[in-house]
Enzyme design. Structure first.
Site, PDB file in Angstrom:
ATOM      1  N   GLN A 280      34.410  41.901  39.331  1.00 59.31           N
ATOM      2  CA  GLN A 280      33.971  40.884  40.275  1.00 59.31           C
ATOM      3  C   GLN A 280      33.705  41.486  41.650  1.00 59.31           C
ATOM      4  O   GLN A 280      34.292  42.504  42.025  1.00 59.31           O
ATOM      5  CB  GLN A 280      35.009  39.771  40.379  1.00 59.31           C
ATOM      6  CG  GLN A 280      36.372  40.215  40.894  1.00 59.31           C
ATOM      7  CD  GLN A 280      37.370  39.083  40.891  1.00 59.31           C
ATOM      8  OE1 GLN A 280      37.041  37.921  40.717  1.00 59.31           O
ATOM      9  NE2 GLN A 280      38.646  39.414  41.080  1.00 59.31           N
TER      10      GLN A 280
ATOM     11  N   HIS B 132      48.608  36.356  33.425  1.00 60.60           N
ATOM     12  CA  HIS B 132      47.623  35.429  32.872  1.00 60.60           C
ATOM     13  C   HIS B 132      46.602  36.175  32.016  1.00 60.60           C
ATOM     14  O   HIS B 132      46.273  35.744  30.899  1.00 60.60           O
ATOM     15  CB  HIS B 132      46.917  34.683  33.998  1.00 60.60           C
ATOM     16  CG  HIS B 132      45.721  33.914  33.555  1.00 60.60           C
ATOM     17  ND1 HIS B 132      45.806  32.678  32.933  1.00 60.60           N
ATOM     18  CD2 HIS B 132      44.384  34.222  33.615  1.00 60.60           C
ATOM     19  CE1 HIS B 132      44.590  32.251  32.637  1.00 60.60           C
ATOM     20  NE2 HIS B 132      43.713  33.163  33.036  1.00 60.60           N
ATOM     21  N   GLU B 133      46.100  37.283  32.546  1.00 57.22           N
ATOM     22  CA  GLU B 133      45.091  38.037  31.803  1.00 57.22           C
ATOM     23  C   GLU B 133      45.670  38.631  30.516  1.00 57.22           C
ATOM     24  O   GLU B 133      44.983  38.708  29.498  1.00 57.22           O
ATOM     25  CB  GLU B 133      44.518  39.152  32.693  1.00 57.22           C
ATOM     26  CG  GLU B 133      43.658  38.641  33.831  1.00 57.22           C
ATOM     27  CD  GLU B 133      42.436  37.876  33.341  1.00 57.22           C
ATOM     28  OE1 GLU B 133      41.764  38.361  32.406  1.00 57.22           O
ATOM     29  OE2 GLU B 133      42.167  36.784  33.874  1.00 57.22           O
TER      30      GLU B 133
ATOM     31  N   HIS C  59      44.138  36.940  27.246  1.00 58.09           N
ATOM     32  CA  HIS C  59      43.132  37.819  26.639  1.00 58.09           C
ATOM     33  C   HIS C  59      43.730  39.082  26.021  1.00 58.09           C
ATOM     34  O   HIS C  59      43.324  39.510  24.940  1.00 58.09           O
ATOM     35  CB  HIS C  59      42.080  38.208  27.679  1.00 58.09           C
ATOM     36  CG  HIS C  59      41.406  37.047  28.314  1.00 58.09           C
ATOM     37  ND1 HIS C  59      40.580  36.198  27.620  1.00 58.09           N
ATOM     38  CD2 HIS C  59      41.443  36.577  29.600  1.00 58.09           C
ATOM     39  CE1 HIS C  59      40.110  35.256  28.438  1.00 58.09           C
ATOM     40  NE2 HIS C  59      40.626  35.462  29.641  1.00 58.09           N
TER      41      HIS C  59
ATOM     42  N   HIS D  15      38.275  41.952  36.883  1.00 56.45           N
ATOM     43  CA  HIS D  15      38.659  40.580  36.562  1.00 56.45           C
ATOM     44  C   HIS D  15      39.444  40.557  35.259  1.00 56.45           C
ATOM     45  O   HIS D  15      40.470  39.896  35.162  1.00 56.45           O
ATOM     46  CB  HIS D  15      37.416  39.681  36.449  1.00 56.45           C
ATOM     47  CG  HIS D  15      37.758  38.247  36.194  1.00 56.45           C
ATOM     48  ND1 HIS D  15      36.807  37.259  36.093  1.00 56.45           N
ATOM     49  CD2 HIS D  15      38.945  37.620  36.008  1.00 56.45           C
ATOM     50  CE1 HIS D  15      37.398  36.087  35.870  1.00 56.45           C
ATOM     51  NE2 HIS D  15      38.689  36.292  35.802  1.00 56.45           N
TER      52      HIS D  15
ATOM     53  N   PHE E 291      48.652  37.015  38.135  1.00 52.01           N
ATOM     54  CA  PHE E 291      47.280  37.212  37.647  1.00 52.01           C
ATOM     55  C   PHE E 291      47.276  38.132  36.436  1.00 52.01           C
ATOM     56  O   PHE E 291      46.638  37.844  35.414  1.00 52.01           O
ATOM     57  CB  PHE E 291      46.441  37.786  38.776  1.00 52.01           C
ATOM     58  CG  PHE E 291      44.985  37.986  38.435  1.00 52.01           C
ATOM     59  CD1 PHE E 291      44.293  37.078  37.644  1.00 52.01           C
ATOM     60  CD2 PHE E 291      44.297  39.085  38.916  1.00 52.01           C
ATOM     61  CE1 PHE E 291      42.957  37.264  37.339  1.00 52.01           C
ATOM     62  CE2 PHE E 291      42.958  39.272  38.634  1.00 52.01           C
ATOM     63  CZ  PHE E 291      42.287  38.363  37.842  1.00 52.01           C
TER      64      PHE E 291
END
Length: 320
Positions: A23, A97-98, A102, A47, A94
Site C-alpha cells: 500500500q 489480523h493478517e 490470511h 498490507h 494488525f
C-alpha cells in the site's frame, strides 16, 4: 449434486495463488487518521499476503484458534515495524489480523507464523515496487497523473510479470498487487474483477454488478503526504460537514499551557514587589544615621551637671 459441489470446491482450491499486497501510505493517511506518522522518506509498505482462488474468492480464518505469538517472530520485529506497520492501529493487532485471516490459510504453502512473516518480508524486499517505479521516472506528486499502464509497464520491465493496480475514488494510487504461484514465484495478475466476484458482490450489495470502486483505475496520481489529522478532526470530518467560518474551540488544556509562562512572570513580579515594599517599610521605621549624628553633634550649652544624663543616653544608644 453434492458430488458436483464438492468437485467444484476442490477444483477452485487447486488453483490457489497468492497476492502480495503493498500500500501507498500517503493515500491512506491523507484520507484517514494515522496514529503512526509516516517518516519523511516513506515508501510502499506491506498490507498482507493473501491466498486467492482462480474464481476471485479467497479462503479466510482457516484456523481461528491460531493467534499471533510475538515470541515466535521476535527476531523479525525490527523489519516488520519498518516494512509492515499499521498506520491506524497497533502493529501487533494488525499482524495478528493478517495472520488469523490470511496467514492461517497459507500454512500449506508458506508454513507457520515465523515462515509466513519471513516470506512476506523477503517478497517485499525482492519485489521492490518503489525501485521499479523510480527507475521509470514515476515519482510521487500531487499534480502529475500517470496512465495506469505506465505503472504496470514499469513493474513488468523490472520483474517480467504484470501487476494489478488499485486506486481510491479520487484516482490516487492505493495498492500494488504482485501475484505469486504456490512456489512464491511471480506470475501475471489477471486484471479486473472476475465475473463470479462481480456477481457475488452484486448479490451482497444489491447493485448491478459493475466493477467495484477502488478496484481499477486509468489515470493515477501518486500523492505526497499532506498532513496528519488529529483523531478529533478526523471524527468531525467524517461525522458532520464542516461549518465554514466557525471558530474552532481551543481545548482547555492548550489554553492553560499558553497562559502558564505569563502567569509565572506575573508571580515573579509580585514577589519582587512585596520584597521591595517590605525593605522600604523597614528602612522608614529606623532613624537614619545622619539624623542620629546630627542629634548627637548638636552643640550643648548646658552645664556639666545637666550634660551628664545626656551623655549617658548617648552611650546607651551607641552614638559614642
Amino acid at each position: 449434486m453434492l458430488h458436483d459441489r464438492l468437485h467444484s470446491f476442490a477444483s477452485a482450491s487447486d488453483h490457489i495463488t497468492l497476492r502480495s499486497r503493498r500500500q501507498w501510505p500517503a493515500t491512506f493517511c491523507n484520507e484517514h487518521y494515522c496514529s503512526h506518522h509516516p517518516p519523511k522518506k516513506y515508501a510502499f509498505t506491506v498490507h498482507g499476503l493473501w491466498p486467492q482462488r482462480r474464481d476471485g474468492t479467497w479462503p479466510e480464518f482457516c484456523d481461528p484458534d491460531s493467534q499471533l505469538s510475538v515470541d515466535d517472530i521476535w527476531d523479525l520485529l525490527p523489519d516488520l515495524e519498518k516494512a509492515w506497520p499499521s498506520w491506524s492501529s497497533d502493529d501487533e493487532a494488525f499482524w495478528n489480523h493478517e495472520w488469523t485471516r490470511h496467514g492461517t490459510c497459507a500454512k500449506k504453502l508458506v508454513g507457520g507464523q515465523h515462515s509466513f512473516f519471513k516470506a512476506v518480508l523477503d517478497l517485499h524486499e525482492k519485489l521492490n515496487v518503489q525501485a521499479a517505479l523510480e527507475s521509470a521516472g514515476i515519482m510521487p506528486s500531487n499534480k502529475e497523473l500517470y496512465p495506469v499502464q505506465d505503472i504496470k509497464n514499469a513493474i513488468e520491465a523490472e520483474y517480467e510479470v504484470m501487476p494489478h493496480i488499485t486506486c481510491d475514488g479520487e484516482g490516487d494510487l492505493a495498492e500494488v498487487w504482485m501475484c505469486l504461484n504456490k512456489k512464491l514465484k511471480p506470475i501475471d495478475c489477471v486484471d479486473g474483477p472476475h465475473p463470479h466476484r462481480s456477481t457475488r458482490q452484486a448479490a451482497r450489495t444489491n447493485t448491478s454488478g459493475s466493477t467495484p470502486t477502488n478496484f481499477n483505475c486509468n489515470m493515477v496520481k501518486i500523492p505526497t503526504l499532506k498532513h496528519r489529522m488529529s483523531a478529533k478532526q478526523n471524527s468531525l470530518n467524517t461525522e458532520q460537514p464542516a461549518e465554514v467560518g466557525k471558530q474552532q474551540k481551543v481545548p482547555a488544556g492548550a489554553t492553560i499551557m499558553l497562559w502558564l509562562p505569563l502567569l509565572a512572570s506575573v508571580a515573579v513580579l509580585l514577589v519582587a514587589a512585596v520584597v521591595v515594599a517590605a525593605a522600604v517599610a523597614a528602612q522608614a521605621m529606623e532613624p537614619s544615621s545622619t539624623v542620629k549624628e546630627a542629634a548627637f553633634k548638636t552643640p550643648c550649652t548646658c552645664s556639666a551637671t545637666e550634660a551628664a544624663p545626656l551623655l549617658s543616653d548617648a552611650v546607651a544608644d551607641g552614638n559614642v
